[in-house]
Design a protein around this motif. Structure first.
Motif: not given
Length: 411
Positions: A248-267
């Motif tokens: 459910k949360l992945i679309r927010h990671v895909r849409s926002h660069g700061p979230l992708l930067s901080r959490f993308g690799l760990a997720l």
């Protein structure tokens, strides 16, 4: 009747106790005298609220259940209204009313009865939209206001439902609770992002901001906990819940660069860990978690590859974060690709091995070759050749020989 009226009148003359909810009641008729309005002090944590919760869940006739649900719904709305509008920053309701109310509310949001479920599911989503505004500290007093503590308690209750922990005495369908909690967490993150401006959103990945704030960073808390829980091996329920939330949360990671930067690799790493071991495990929860995590890993890897290629790595995933930046491990895309190759290229679990090679298909070309060639169509084979040169041929023959043959066939 006279004694009850006197008690009500006496309650109206007192200052409400800390942690009590005071409601203004309509005019009352006392012994045929004049109608008077008064305030009634309710200790909801001790008697009324738990009983309403029990009646709303399993109170005999359906009419009784619906009436109890409506009463409970009104009380929670009254408490929430006072919390977010009262001039007093600390009424003590977070440790009394909300400590009792949130487990009941979340549990009823997944109730079998359609009326009760619709009433409390909408209430849960309303709370997500409103409470996501809060999370900071009171700058003037230097304290954490009640709104922040209430929001934190609410999010923690959602995670309890997500993990399959008993709420308000247990019971309820775990699957419905899990799905409701996952959807609510996604709604919470959605509105928490909406309540931030561009600079505040960029500060999500700032170490300096995290140290200076000191309040409840709901977005950081939710993503960090999901990334940690999805890779845990000690609880299939916790892993499945985190995998459902990640989808459910992945679309927010895909849409926002700061979230992708901080959490993308760990997720992405956590999702891969959730897949490992599914072949040899007969636990249905584990297999369900592996399936959900595998789908999330596919979407995350594709999004990371698309971001690095099309936006020239605006999130800075190819290099470790700067000193003032926040990023959950692994610190770079190259570090993650090395881990995926070392752990999964020749793993005996075929599901995990295929998912690792599929992930490498997306991310390995981004870290293969010289810097000038990273965006020029590098191939997975180039990445593998580089790693073989570093590791040496014997690295391929660790572990199961059949798995090694599968890995060689993929070359």
């Amino acid at each position: 009747a006279g004694d009850a009226s006197a008690a009500v009148a006496a309650a109206g003359d007192r200052e409400p106790e800390k942690g009590a909810l005071t409601l203004d009641l309509p005019a009352l008729c006392v012994d045929d005298g004049p109608r008077e309005s008064c305030a009634l002090e309710l200790r909801l944590d001790s008697e009324i609220l738990p009983r309403l919760g029990v009646l709303a869940e399993s109170g005999g006739s359906r009419q009784t259940r619906v009436l109890a649900a409506e009463a409970l719904h009104g009380v929670v709305l009254a408490a929430l209204g006072r919390t977010v509008t009262s001039a007093r920053s600390d009424d003590g309701l977070d440790a009394t009313v909300y400590a009792t109310a949130w487990p009941v509310v979340v549990k009823l949001a997944a109730h079998d009865d359609a009326v009760t479920r619709a009433l409390f599911r909408e209430l849960v989503f309303q709370c997500c939209r409103k409470l996501s505004e809060y999370g900071g500290v009171d700058a003037r007093r230097g304290t954490v206001p009640e709104t922040t503590r209430v929001a934190e308690r609410f999010v923690q209750t959602l995670f309890k439902a997500l993990h399959g922990e008993p709420l308000a005495g247990g019971g309820g369908d775990p699957g419905n609770l899990r799905a409701t909690a996952a959807a609510a967490l996604a709604e919470y993150v959605k509105y928490a992002i909406k309540h931030r401006n561009e600079q505040e959103l960029a500060d999500i990945a700032s170490r300096k901001r995290a140290r200076a704030d000191g309040g409840f960073d709901a977005v950081g808390f939710i993503f960090t906990k999901v990334a940690f829980d999805v890779g845990q091996r000690d609880s299939a329920k916790r892993r499945l819940g985190a995998a459902c939330a990640l989808c459910k949360l992945i679309r927010h990671v895909r849409s926002h660069g700061p979230l992708l930067s901080r959490f993308g690799l760990a997720l992405l790493k956590g999702a891969l860990l959730a897949v490992r071991g599914a072949d040899g495990d007969d636990d249905g929860l584990h297999k369900a978690a592996a399936a959900a995590a595998s789908a999330a890993a596919e979407r995350l890897a594709l999004r990371i590859a698309d971001h690095v290629t099309r936006k020239k790595d605006a999130a800075g995933l190819l290099a470790p974060p700067p000193d003032d930046g926040l990023r959950a491990a692994p610190e770079s895309l190259g570090e993650l690709a090395d881990w995926v190759f070392a752990e999964g290229a020749a793993h005996g679990d075929s599901t995990f091995r295929r998912r690792c090679w599929r992930t490498l298909h997306f991310i390995a070309p981004l870290v293969a070759g010289a810097d000038s060639d990273r965006f020029a169509g590098a191939t997975l084979r180039a990445f593998v050749d580089e790693r073989l040169d570093v590791l040496g041929a014997p690295a391929l023959f660790r572990g199961d020989a059949v798995a090694t043959l599968h890995a060689l066939r993929a070359f």
